[in-house]
Motif scaffolding. Structure first.
Motif, short mmCIF file in Angstrom:
data_model
loop_
_atom_site.label_atom_id
_atom_site.label_comp_id
_atom_site.label_asym_id
_atom_site.label_seq_id
_atom_site.Cartn_x
_atom_site.Cartn_y
_atom_site.Cartn_z
N ASP A 51 0.83 -1.21 0.00
CA ASP A 51 0.00 0.00 0.00
C ASP A 51 0.87 1.26 0.00
N HIS A 52 1.93 1.26 0.80
CA HIS A 52 2.83 2.42 0.85
C HIS A 52 3.47 2.66 -0.52
N LEU A 53 3.87 1.58 -1.19
CA LEU A 53 4.48 1.72 -2.52
C LEU A 53 3.46 2.26 -3.52
N LYS A 54 2.23 1.75 -3.47
CA LYS A 54 1.20 2.24 -4.39
C LYS A 54 0.97 3.73 -4.19
N LYS A 55 0.84 4.16 -2.93
CA LYS A 55 0.60 5.58 -2.64
C LYS A 55 1.81 6.43 -3.04
N GLY A 56 3.01 5.92 -2.79
CA GLY A 56 4.20 6.71 -3.03
C GLY A 56 4.66 6.75 -4.48
N LEU A 57 4.29 5.74 -5.26
CA LEU A 57 4.81 5.64 -6.63
C LEU A 57 3.80 6.05 -7.71
N LYS A 58 2.52 5.92 -7.43
CA LYS A 58 1.52 6.30 -8.44
C LYS A 58 1.36 7.80 -8.41
N PRO A 59 1.09 8.47 -9.53
CA PRO A 59 0.84 7.93 -10.87
C PRO A 59 2.10 7.77 -11.71
N ASP A 60 3.28 8.06 -11.14
CA ASP A 60 4.51 8.00 -11.93
C ASP A 60 4.84 6.60 -12.42
N GLU A 61 4.55 5.59 -11.60
CA GLU A 61 4.86 4.21 -11.96
C GLU A 61 3.58 3.47 -12.35
N HIS A 62 3.71 2.60 -13.34
CA HIS A 62 2.58 1.76 -13.74
C HIS A 62 2.78 0.36 -13.16
N PHE A 63 1.86 -0.07 -12.34
CA PHE A 63 1.91 -1.40 -11.74
C PHE A 63 1.32 -2.40 -12.74
N ASN A 64 2.19 -3.07 -13.50
CA ASN A 64 1.72 -4.02 -14.51
C ASN A 64 0.99 -5.19 -13.89
N ASN A 65 1.56 -5.70 -12.81
CA ASN A 65 0.96 -6.85 -12.14
C ASN A 65 1.41 -6.87 -10.69
N VAL A 66 0.52 -7.30 -9.81
CA VAL A 66 0.86 -7.49 -8.41
C VAL A 66 0.37 -8.89 -8.04
N VAL A 74 4.88 -9.87 -5.11
CA VAL A 74 5.75 -9.49 -6.22
C VAL A 74 5.06 -8.37 -6.99
N ILE A 75 5.78 -7.28 -7.19
CA ILE A 75 5.25 -6.12 -7.91
C ILE A 75 6.06 -5.97 -9.20
N ASP A 76 5.35 -5.98 -10.33
CA ASP A 76 5.99 -5.87 -11.64
C ASP A 76 5.76 -4.46 -12.17
N LEU A 77 6.84 -3.69 -12.27
CA LEU A 77 6.78 -2.34 -12.83
C LEU A 77 7.28 -2.32 -14.27
N GLY A 78 7.37 -3.47 -14.89
CA GLY A 78 7.85 -3.56 -16.27
C GLY A 78 9.33 -3.86 -16.32
N ASP A 79 10.16 -2.89 -15.93
CA ASP A 79 11.61 -3.10 -15.96
C ASP A 79 12.19 -3.28 -14.56
N ILE A 80 11.34 -3.18 -13.54
CA ILE A 80 11.75 -3.39 -12.15
C ILE A 80 10.79 -4.38 -11.51
N LEU A 81 11.34 -5.35 -10.80
CA LEU A 81 10.54 -6.32 -10.06
C LEU A 81 10.84 -6.14 -8.58
N ILE A 82 9.79 -5.98 -7.77
CA ILE A 82 9.96 -5.79 -6.33
C ILE A 82 9.39 -7.01 -5.62
N HIS A 83 10.21 -7.62 -4.77
CA HIS A 83 9.77 -8.75 -3.95
C HIS A 83 9.72 -8.28 -2.50
N ILE A 84 8.55 -8.39 -1.88
CA ILE A 84 8.42 -8.11 -0.45
C ILE A 84 8.05 -9.43 0.20
N MET A 85 8.91 -9.89 1.12
CA MET A 85 8.72 -11.23 1.68
C MET A 85 8.84 -11.21 3.20
N THR A 86 8.11 -12.12 3.85
CA THR A 86 8.35 -12.32 5.27
C THR A 86 9.73 -12.94 5.41
N PRO A 87 10.40 -12.75 6.55
CA PRO A 87 11.74 -13.32 6.72
C PRO A 87 11.77 -14.84 6.48
#
Length: 107
Positions: A51-66, A74-87
């Motif tokens: 949620d923090h990433l969505k608020k902080g990055l939109k509308p500049d970034e397009h979230f292709n897939n979550v 896993v958040i796909d921004l096209g050329d950047i992939l973000i993995h947020i995982m529990t330890p």
């Protein structure tokens, strides 16, 4: 590109994500140029970080897939992939080793 990476890692850091790592995969045989991995403090924190990433990055970034599961998002921004995982998931799937091997390939 560097500003985009800095913005993403800054949002994660400000919202208490841990062990944030960035992998430069430019020119490697992978479908994105950068991968970012961050640890959450648990399932609710994983979703909160999204949620923090969505608020902080939109509308500049397009979230292709979550792709969401409680332990790994896993958040796909096209050329950047973000993995947020529990330890626990981060240890179990060890994406760092895979991405580190990939980022050092052909050096």
């Amino acid at each position: 590109m560097t500003n985009r990476i800095e913005k993403i890692t800054s949002i994660l850091d400000q919202n208490k994500a841990e062990a944030i790592e960035v992998f430069d995969l430019l020119g490697k045989d992978y479908f994105v140029d950068y991968a970012i991995i961050a640890s959450s403090l648990g399932q609710k924190h994983t979703v909160a970080l999204l949620d923090h990433l969505k608020k902080g990055l939109k509308p500049d970034e397009h979230f292709n897939n979550v792709d969401e599961s409680g332990d790994w998002i896993v958040i796909d921004l096209g050329d950047i992939l973000i993995h947020i995982m529990t330890p626990e998931y981060r240890i179990k799937y060890d994406m760092e080793s895979f991405l580190a091997d990939l980022s050092h390939a052909n050096e």
